[in-house]
Scaffold this motif. Structure first.
Motif, mmCIF file in Angstrom:
data_model
loop_
_atom_site.group_PDB
_atom_site.id
_atom_site.type_symbol
_atom_site.label_atom_id
_atom_site.label_comp_id
_atom_site.label_asym_id
_atom_site.label_seq_id
_atom_site.Cartn_x
_atom_site.Cartn_y
_atom_site.Cartn_z
ATOM 1 N N CYS A 140 0.843 -1.196 0.000
ATOM 2 C CA CYS A 140 0.000 0.000 0.000
ATOM 3 C C CYS A 140 0.881 1.250 0.000
ATOM 4 N N PHE A 141 0.973 1.905 -1.123
ATOM 5 C CA PHE A 141 1.760 3.129 -1.228
ATOM 6 C C PHE A 141 0.894 4.311 -0.792
ATOM 7 N N PRO A 142 1.395 5.195 0.033
ATOM 8 C CA PRO A 142 0.616 6.354 0.476
ATOM 9 C C PRO A 142 0.256 7.247 -0.703
ATOM 10 N N ILE A 152 -7.726 8.735 0.446
ATOM 11 C CA ILE A 152 -6.271 8.808 0.332
ATOM 12 C C ILE A 152 -5.653 7.672 1.149
ATOM 13 N N ARG A 153 -4.780 6.906 0.523
ATOM 14 C CA ARG A 153 -4.152 5.782 1.222
ATOM 15 C C ARG A 153 -3.170 6.263 2.296
ATOM 16 N N THR A 154 -3.215 5.557 3.415
ATOM 17 C CA THR A 154 -2.309 5.895 4.523
ATOM 18 C C THR A 154 -0.999 5.124 4.453
ATOM 19 N N GLY A 155 -0.957 4.057 3.679
ATOM 20 C CA GLY A 155 0.235 3.213 3.600
ATOM 21 C C GLY A 155 0.172 1.990 4.497
ATOM 22 N N ARG A 156 -0.961 1.772 5.174
ATOM 23 C CA ARG A 156 -1.127 0.615 6.054
ATOM 24 C C ARG A 156 -2.026 -0.429 5.404
ATOM 25 N N CYS A 157 -1.771 -1.684 5.706
ATOM 26 C CA CYS A 157 -2.604 -2.803 5.248
ATOM 27 C C CYS A 157 -3.373 -3.316 6.456
ATOM 28 N N VAL A 158 -4.725 -3.208 6.413
ATOM 29 C CA VAL A 158 -5.545 -3.547 7.573
ATOM 30 C C VAL A 158 -6.594 -4.575 7.179
ATOM 31 N N GLN A 159 -7.171 -5.214 8.210
ATOM 32 C CA GLN A 159 -8.210 -6.211 7.983
ATOM 33 C C GLN A 159 -9.472 -5.529 7.490
ATOM 34 N N TYR A 160 -10.132 -6.146 6.499
ATOM 35 C CA TYR A 160 -11.357 -5.584 5.931
ATOM 36 C C TYR A 160 -12.532 -5.958 6.832
ATOM 37 N N HIS A 161 -12.827 -5.080 7.798
ATOM 38 C CA HIS A 161 -13.919 -5.226 8.750
ATOM 39 C C HIS A 161 -13.866 -6.607 9.413
ATOM 40 N N ASN A 162 -14.922 -7.389 9.317
ATOM 41 C CA ASN A 162 -14.970 -8.700 9.984
ATOM 42 C C ASN A 162 -14.560 -9.850 9.086
ATOM 43 N N TYR A 163 -13.944 -9.536 7.944
ATOM 44 C CA TYR A 163 -13.535 -10.577 7.013
ATOM 45 C C TYR A 163 -12.081 -10.976 7.291
ATOM 46 N N THR A 164 -11.660 -12.082 6.687
ATOM 47 C CA THR A 164 -10.318 -12.594 6.941
ATOM 48 C C THR A 164 -9.248 -11.947 6.057
ATOM 49 N N PHE A 165 -9.628 -11.346 4.929
ATOM 50 C CA PHE A 165 -8.645 -10.747 4.033
ATOM 51 C C PHE A 165 -8.403 -9.291 4.417
ATOM 52 N N LYS A 166 -7.386 -8.725 3.798
ATOM 53 C CA LYS A 166 -6.979 -7.349 4.117
ATOM 54 C C LYS A 166 -7.038 -6.458 2.873
ATOM 55 N N THR A 167 -7.235 -5.171 3.131
ATOM 56 C CA THR A 167 -7.159 -4.154 2.081
ATOM 57 C C THR A 167 -6.390 -2.961 2.622
ATOM 58 N N CYS A 168 -6.011 -2.074 1.717
ATOM 59 C CA CYS A 168 -5.263 -0.884 2.114
ATOM 60 C C CYS A 168 -6.172 0.090 2.861
ATOM 61 N N GLU A 169 -5.614 0.712 3.867
ATOM 62 C CA GLU A 169 -6.365 1.672 4.663
ATOM 63 C C GLU A 169 -6.386 3.032 3.955
ATOM 64 N N ILE A 170 -7.522 3.747 4.072
ATOM 65 C CA ILE A 170 -7.659 5.064 3.443
ATOM 66 C C ILE A 170 -8.207 6.067 4.456
ATOM 67 N N MET A 171 -7.917 7.343 4.205
ATOM 68 C CA MET A 171 -8.542 8.446 4.935
ATOM 69 C C MET A 171 -9.706 8.939 4.088
ATOM 70 N N ALA A 172 -10.940 8.896 4.639
ATOM 71 C CA ALA A 172 -12.123 9.228 3.856
ATOM 72 C C ALA A 172 -13.303 9.420 4.793
ATOM 73 N N TRP A 173 -14.498 9.617 4.197
ATOM 74 C CA TRP A 173 -15.734 9.568 4.950
ATOM 75 C C TRP A 173 -16.058 8.093 5.180
ATOM 76 N N CYS A 174 -16.014 7.669 6.417
ATOM 77 C CA CYS A 174 -16.184 6.253 6.759
ATOM 78 C C CYS A 174 -17.479 6.055 7.555
ATOM 79 N N PRO A 175 -18.143 4.873 7.382
ATOM 80 C CA PRO A 175 -17.780 3.777 6.477
ATOM 81 C C PRO A 175 -18.059 4.153 5.018
ATOM 82 N N ILE A 176 -17.349 3.476 4.103
ATOM 83 C CA ILE A 176 -17.513 3.789 2.692
ATOM 84 C C ILE A 176 -18.859 3.268 2.185
ATOM 85 N N GLU A 177 -19.281 3.814 1.054
ATOM 86 C CA GLU A 177 -20.627 3.562 0.551
ATOM 87 C C GLU A 177 -20.877 2.092 0.245
#
Length: 414
Positions: A140-142, A152-177
């Motif tokens: 995950c590149f910032p 905007i990506r923060t550069g961190r790889c985090v768990q996707y809510h209650n799922y087992t896989f991960k996605t890149c973390e972003i700064m945004a209006w959360c939760p996303i649509e």
């Protein structure tokens, strides 16, 4: 070599001399009577076609005798009306019409999707975004990677809510649509909503102003507009249209429009013959789907807006994705009135065009008809000097050599 150049020079000189002398020659048409039935039939047939074209198409259909105006001045005013019960809420035009009234583009909401309680913060990017899935922070590149990202990506790889896989973390209006959206059922009662379309058109060249609103004799316009709906024959001057009628005329399924939305063009056409009374200048309406909708993921019509509020001292919002029908009001107009100048121009053009009949028949006569060499000799004469024998007539002396009239009914077998 010198002889070749001398020959070329003499040839050029003779050519220039002949061209110069021939330039001052006078040519006059010579009349011949050809007793040939097939050629006569062709001649009259071509004449009939040319005359028919000018009478039917140029003068009657295109009204070439009129002065025309094709760029009138036009104004449009629209207003949406209707009430609907949606769940526990009663919706009026303020809720679903944007803008509520006024311009030549108006839309109505048919279905909404809500994302509640969004706040500024960090959250996992949706897994459908390109390169959003990751295993480590190095994936995950910032920064903003592409236009499909929700933030905007923060550069961190985090768990996707209650799922087992991960996605890149972003700064945004959360939760996303895509993660938290709540879809409500379509507003099927909108099929009975009405849109009022008032159109004024002005032809400044002829000083004619027309409006598409007119009540029957003996009835006030305000009272008439409260009870009428547009009908091509029964109510052509009632500019109130049901959304269901518009969708049907555009050959669209209203249920499908509720699901995806769409853009429909309302075409108002004024074709006015001002040689008649101005009351005959009536608008006609056509409806057509304008947006491309075949095999496109983003087909239809929708837009997003948000309602902001303060919750526990934190700025929050509810994001609303609205699907609906957008109506684009497009006005075309043209008017014509009799004028002497275009009438003269069109008449002269018609009379001149009849001459093409003789050109066609001359070409056939000199190319395909038997004894064409005889016709050619009789048709083209060259008068070099004054003849000695003349024939005295009432009007002038006409040379017996190269007479201007020949009758080929005798002496030339056809």
């Amino acid at each position: 070599m010198s002889e070749i150049l001398s020959t070329i020079a003499m040839g050029v000189r003779d050519f220039v001399k002949d061209y110069f002398n021939g330039f001052w020659d006078y040519e006059t048409p010579k009349m011949m009577v050809i007793k040939n039935r097939p050629l006569g039939v062709i001649y009259r047939a071509v004449q009939f076609l040319v005359i028919t074209y000018f009478i039917w198409y140029v003068f009657i259909s295109q009204k070439a005798y009129q002065q025309s105006e094709t760029h009138p001045e036009s104004s449009v005013y629209t207003r949406m009306k209707g009430k609907a019960v949606h769940g526990d809420d009663v919706l009026d035009n303020v809720e679903y019409a944007h803008p509520p009234e006024g311009v030549d583009v108006i839309s109505t909401i048919l279905r909404r999707e809500f994302t509640y309680d969004q706040r500024q913060g960090t959250c996992p990017e949706h897994f459908s975004v390109d390169n959003a899935n990751c295993t480590t922070d190095s994936d995950c590149f910032p920064g903003l990677p592409n236009f499909d990202s929700h933030g905007i990506r923060t550069g961190r790889c985090v768990q996707y809510h209650n799922y087992t896989f991960k996605t890149c973390e972003i700064m945004a209006w959360c939760p996303i649509e895509e993660y938290a959206v709540v879809r409500e059922p379509p507003l099927v009662e909108a099929i009975n909503f009405t849109v009022f379309i008032r159109n004024s058109i002005h032809f400044p060249k002829f000083k004619v102003l027309r409006v598409n609103v007119e009540s029957p004799p003996g009835m006030k316009t305000k009272k008439y507009l409260k009870r009428c709906h547009y009908h091509e024959e029964d109510a052509p001057y009632c500019p109130i249209f049901r959304l269901g009628y518009i969708a049907n005329q555009a050959r669209e399924n209203f249920t499908e429009l509720c699901r995806t939305g769409g853009v429909i063009g309302v075409f108002i056409n004024w074709d006015c013959n001002l040689d008649l009374d101005s009351s005959h200048c009536k608008p006609t309406y056509t409806f057509r789907r304008l947006d491309v909708r075949k095999d496109l993921a983003d087909s239809g019509y929708y837009y997003r807006f948000a309602k902001y509020y303060d919750k526990n001292g934190v700025e929050s919002r509810t994001l609303i994705k609205a699907y609906g029908i957008r109506l684009d009001i497009i006005v075309h107009g043209q008017a014509g009135k009799f004028s002497v100048i275009p009438t003269i121009i069109s008449t002269v053009t018609a009379l001149t065009s009849v001459g093409i009949c003789s050109i066609i028949c001359d070409w056939i006569m000199l190319t395909f008809v038997d004894k064409n060499e005889v016709y050619s000799d009789r048709k083209f004469d060259e008068v070099i000097q004054e003849p000695t024998d003349t024939i005295h007539t009432e009007f002038s002396y006409i040379s017996s050599y190269g007479s201007n009239h020949s009758d080929l009914s005798d002496g030339v077998p056809l």
